[in-house]
Design a protein around this motif. Structure first.
Motif, PDB file in Angstrom:
ATOM      1  N   ALA A  62       0.755  -1.200   0.184  1.00 29.84           N
ATOM      2  CA  ALA A  62      -0.539   0.252  -0.082  1.00 29.84           C
ATOM      3  C   ALA A  62       0.731   1.639  -0.151  1.00 29.84           C
ATOM      4  N   ALA A  63       0.826   1.882  -1.147  1.00 26.02           N
ATOM      5  CA  ALA A  63       1.673   3.265  -1.016  1.00 26.02           C
ATOM      6  C   ALA A  63       0.449   4.563  -0.137  1.00 26.02           C
ATOM      7  N   ARG A  64      -0.758   4.617   0.304  1.00 28.50           N
ATOM      8  CA  ARG A  64      -1.661   5.263   0.667  1.00 28.50           C
ATOM      9  C   ARG A  64      -2.874   4.458   1.918  1.00 28.50           C
ATOM     10  N   THR A  65      -3.190   4.776   2.676  1.00 30.03           N
ATOM     11  CA  THR A  65      -4.399   3.666   3.289  1.00 30.03           C
ATOM     12  C   THR A  65      -5.263   4.895   4.252  1.00 30.03           C
ATOM     13  N   LEU A  66      -6.768   4.484   3.681  1.00 32.34           N
ATOM     14  CA  LEU A  66      -7.959   5.120   3.582  1.00 32.34           C
ATOM     15  C   LEU A  66      -8.388   4.069   4.531  1.00 32.34           C
ATOM     16  N   GLU A  67      -9.030   5.154   5.713  1.00 29.09           N
ATOM     17  CA  GLU A  67      -9.831   4.251   7.133  1.00 29.09           C
ATOM     18  C   GLU A  67     -11.843   5.076   5.832  1.00 29.09           C
TER      19      GLU A  67
END
Length: 131
Positions: free
Chosen positions: A9-14
């Motif tokens: 993952a380059a980013r995470t999103l909640e």
């Protein structure tokens, strides 16, 4: 290199329900997405190819959603994470349209980090950099 050895993952999103998902658009996983789900890949490519001509795009809001969904699908490739279908993904997206648009923009057009873009300049929010 095997898909399972790539940083997932380059980013995470909640999401709205509190779960956190990974997002990535690395080339190897995009290639796999193109092979496994051409419709999702084509929607992403449509957004990326007309990014500089937003006036022609029609639906800027759902362009962002298409980018995030493709990034979610790419993250799931090569991992044991089961991907959501598009409708489920839509129902779980946070309601912050600006944050969704910002994250989509960062995924398709990452900027080099500058000294002024350090932790103090980054506001608290649902979006975090992946490790």
């Amino acid at each position: 290199m095997e898909l399972s050895k790539l940083r997932p993952a380059a980013r995470t999103l909640e999401l709205a329900d509190g779960q956190t998902i990974g997002l990535t658009l690395n080339f190897q996983r995009l290639y796999q997405l193109r092979q496994s789900d051409k419709a999702v890949y084509d929607r992403l490519f449509r957004v990326i190819s007309r990014d500089g001509r937003r006036g022609e795009s029609g639906d800027v809001l759902f362009d962002s959603v298409d980018v995030l969904y493709a990034a979610h699908c790419c993250h799931c490739l090569g991992t044991e994470t089961e991907r959501m279908d598009y409708e489920e993904f839509l129902s779980l997206l946070p309601e912050d349209i600006v944050e969704i648009s910002t994250l989509a923009g960062e995924l398709i057009s990452p900027k080099k980090r500058t000294a002024s873009a350090g932790p103090a300049a980054a506001g608290a929010g649902a979006v975090q950099s992946g490790a």
